[in-house]
Scaffold this active site. Structure first.
Site, PDB file in Angstrom:
ATOM      1  N   ASP A   1       0.862  -1.189   0.000  1.00 18.71           N
ATOM      2  CA  ASP A   1       0.000   0.000   0.000  1.00 18.71           C
ATOM      3  C   ASP A   1       0.897   1.236   0.000  1.00 18.71           C
ATOM      4  O   ASP A   1       1.937   1.244   0.662  1.00 18.71           O
ATOM      5  CB  ASP A   1      -0.880  -0.018   1.263  1.00 18.71           C
ATOM      6  CG  ASP A   1      -2.133   0.838   1.124  1.00 18.71           C
ATOM      7  OD1 ASP A   1      -3.238   0.274   1.237  1.00 18.71           O
ATOM      8  OD2 ASP A   1      -2.007   2.060   0.929  1.00 18.71           O
TER       9      ASP A   1
ATOM     10  N   PHE B   1      -6.929  -4.699  -4.288  1.00 20.51           N
ATOM     11  CA  PHE B   1      -7.882  -3.696  -3.803  1.00 20.51           C
ATOM     12  C   PHE B   1      -7.425  -2.270  -4.099  1.00 20.51           C
ATOM     13  O   PHE B   1      -8.242  -1.351  -4.093  1.00 20.51           O
ATOM     14  CB  PHE B   1      -8.061  -3.808  -2.279  1.00 20.51           C
ATOM     15  CG  PHE B   1      -8.578  -5.144  -1.821  1.00 20.51           C
ATOM     16  CD1 PHE B   1      -9.926  -5.429  -1.875  1.00 20.51           C
ATOM     17  CD2 PHE B   1      -7.708  -6.121  -1.346  1.00 20.51           C
ATOM     18  CE1 PHE B   1     -10.411  -6.660  -1.466  1.00 20.51           C
ATOM     19  CE2 PHE B   1      -8.181  -7.352  -0.932  1.00 20.51           C
ATOM     20  CZ  PHE B   1      -9.533  -7.624  -0.989  1.00 20.51           C
ATOM     21  N   ALA B   2      -6.118  -2.071  -4.253  1.00 18.26           N
ATOM     22  CA  ALA B   2      -5.586  -0.716  -4.370  1.00 18.26           C
ATOM     23  C   ALA B   2      -6.220  -0.003  -5.563  1.00 18.26           C
ATOM     24  O   ALA B   2      -6.146  -0.500  -6.691  1.00 18.26           O
ATOM     25  CB  ALA B   2      -4.071  -0.771  -4.551  1.00 18.26           C
TER      26      ALA B   2
ATOM     27  N   SER C   1     -11.288   5.491  -5.754  1.00 14.30           N
ATOM     28  CA  SER C   1     -12.671   5.004  -5.763  1.00 14.30           C
ATOM     29  C   SER C   1     -13.727   6.080  -5.490  1.00 14.30           C
ATOM     30  O   SER C   1     -14.794   5.759  -4.987  1.00 14.30           O
ATOM     31  CB  SER C   1     -12.817   3.875  -4.738  1.00 14.30           C
ATOM     32  OG  SER C   1     -12.543   4.371  -3.443  1.00 14.30           O
TER      33      SER C   1
ATOM     34  N   TYR D   1     -14.707   6.252 -12.995  1.00  9.14           N
ATOM     35  CA  TYR D   1     -14.399   5.245 -11.966  1.00  9.14           C
ATOM     36  C   TYR D   1     -14.910   3.864 -12.420  1.00  9.14           C
ATOM     37  O   TYR D   1     -14.152   2.891 -12.480  1.00  9.14           O
ATOM     38  CB  TYR D   1     -15.020   5.641 -10.618  1.00  9.14           C
ATOM     39  CG  TYR D   1     -15.053   4.514  -9.620  1.00  9.14           C
ATOM     40  CD1 TYR D   1     -13.876   3.957  -9.138  1.00  9.14           C
ATOM     41  CD2 TYR D   1     -16.269   3.976  -9.179  1.00  9.14           C
ATOM     42  CE1 TYR D   1     -13.906   2.903  -8.235  1.00  9.14           C
ATOM     43  CE2 TYR D   1     -16.308   2.931  -8.276  1.00  9.14           C
ATOM     44  CZ  TYR D   1     -15.123   2.391  -7.818  1.00  9.14           C
ATOM     45  OH  TYR D   1     -15.159   1.333  -6.931  1.00  9.14           O
TER      46      TYR D   1
ATOM     47  N   LEU E   1     -23.014   7.131   2.560  1.00  7.60           N
ATOM     48  CA  LEU E   1     -24.161   7.455   3.415  1.00  7.60           C
ATOM     49  C   LEU E   1     -23.972   7.053   4.888  1.00  7.60           C
ATOM     50  O   LEU E   1     -24.132   7.899   5.783  1.00  7.60           O
ATOM     51  CB  LEU E   1     -25.430   6.786   2.841  1.00  7.60           C
ATOM     52  CG  LEU E   1     -26.694   7.029   3.661  1.00  7.60           C
ATOM     53  CD1 LEU E   1     -27.072   8.504   3.671  1.00  7.60           C
ATOM     54  CD2 LEU E   1     -27.850   6.193   3.103  1.00  7.60           C
TER      55      LEU E   1
ATOM     56  N   GLY F   1     -25.832  11.644 -11.257  1.00  3.73           N
ATOM     57  CA  GLY F   1     -25.320  10.309 -11.544  1.00  3.73           C
ATOM     58  C   GLY F   1     -25.872   9.213 -10.655  1.00  3.73           C
ATOM     59  O   GLY F   1     -25.547   8.041 -10.855  1.00  3.73           O
TER      60      GLY F   1
END
Ligand code: UFG
Length: 321
Positions: free
Chosen positions: A31, A71-72, A75, A139, A186, A279
């Protein structure tokens, strides 16, 4: 297995790394800490700090790796619209460098963190893996490009690849949870109202074509998500790229989520109606039948109060006493 977890200092990456270690795997986390946190790297994982494109080859070059969990990534949907170059560079170009390093060092399998954003505005819900992929932002497009890269690498180079398309990931795993510098999601935002860090939550539109007028999403507990990654690792087949949606298959509206947060936290959580966010689709619900069939995956923490309760424990435990 000896596994490389890229982005293992981030939210989903750290939870999955913790699950892998608990299952007895050997884990190296890579990471660059651009959005992740050093203290989120689970105890027991080895940590390599640096830019993935630069050091993946060196790390994998030590040998013995049986798989990569990737995962990197960048986002943030909004950021991807204003700065698409960050997404093509950090998501697509970096993934290509990673796949080339895996090929050079004969690493046989990859599990990739894909997204429901690859589908864009759905024609029908629940969304199937065969639904059209028409991302509405860079994205989602960058993640779809990587999915396509994986299909071609599986066919040409025998890679065993799995893309897991997450719906709305939430909840926490003990001390591993969601903490973004820029928070747009959220549940963390609503919980920031309960901790006194925000006055109120803005509900983005209450005139959507849904039962209570607010958007409906499929919230999946991060522990259920992590379990799917472990199953995907052991079900990988050389030369095949499998794609699975991961959601709980049920939808909760923004109002229902806020109400669940009120119940869990005991805070009144003031909410005000704001304009629709550009969006946002009205409803996103996954069909996860393919993951159930092929992987035997069954999400078990599907109650919204369980999901919010775990996120709340994580948030509260981090508050200064
Ligand atoms: N929302 C509010 N107020 C807020 C924040 C969100 O009303 O302050 C609403 C949004 O409009 C949306 C719902 O709450 O209707 C959920 O929003 P999130 O931002 O939490 O999640 P999204 O559904 O936008 O995003 C998720 C993933 C993304 C992925 C996207 C599309 O987090 O990574 O789904 O699949 F790209």
């Amino acid at each position: 297995m000896k596994l490389l977890v890229t982005g293992g200092a981030g939210y989903v990456g750290s939870v999955c790394a913790a699950h892998l270690l608990e299952a007895g795997h050997e884990v190296v986390v890579l990471d660059d800490l651009s959005t992740g946190h050093r203290d989120a790297v689970p105890d027991g994982a080895r940590f390599a700090e640096g830019n993935l494109a630069d050091i993946a080859g060196t790390v994998l070059g030590e040998g013995g790796f049986e798989g990569v969990l990737h995962f990197a990534a960048r986002s943030l949907v909004g950021e991807s619209v204003t700065h698409p170059e960050l997404y093509w560079e950090n998501n697509v170009v970096v993934a290509l460098r990673l796949l080339e390093a895996m090929r050079e060092h004969a690493v046989p399998r990859i599990v990739f963190s894909s997204t429901a954003a690859t589908y864009g505005e759905p024609e029908q819900v629940p969304i199937l893996e065969t639904s059209p992929t028409r991302p509405t932002n860079p994205y989602g497009a960058s993640k779809l490009a990587i999915d396509m890269m994986l299909t071609s690498y599986a066919a040409a180079h025998g890679l065993a690849a799995t893309s897991l398309r997450y719906f709305n990931v939430a909840g926490a795993h003990g001390r591993y949870g969601e903490r973004h510098t820029v928070e747009t999601h959220l549940i963390p935002i609503v919980l920031q109202v309960a901790t006194g860090h925000r006055e109120s939550v803005s509900v983005y539109g209450d005139d959507w074509p849904t039962p209570d007028g607010t958007c409906v999403r499929d919230y999946i507990h991060v522990d259920d998500l992590a379990e799917a990654h472990l199953l995907a690792l052991t079900n990988a087949t050389a030369g095949r790229h499998a794609i699975y949606n991961l959601g709980s298959g049920q939808g909760f509206s923004v109002k229902e989520v806020i109400e669940a947060c009120r119940g869990v936290t005991g805070h009144p959580i003031p909410a005000t109606t704001a304009p629709r966010r550009a969006g946002d689709p009205a409803v996103l619900i996954a069909s996860s039948h393919a993951a159930a069939e092929a992987l035997g995956w069954r999400p078990s923490r599907t109650d919204i109060r369980t999901i919010v309760g775990d996120a709340w424990r994580f948030t509260r435990d981090r508050l200064p006493v």
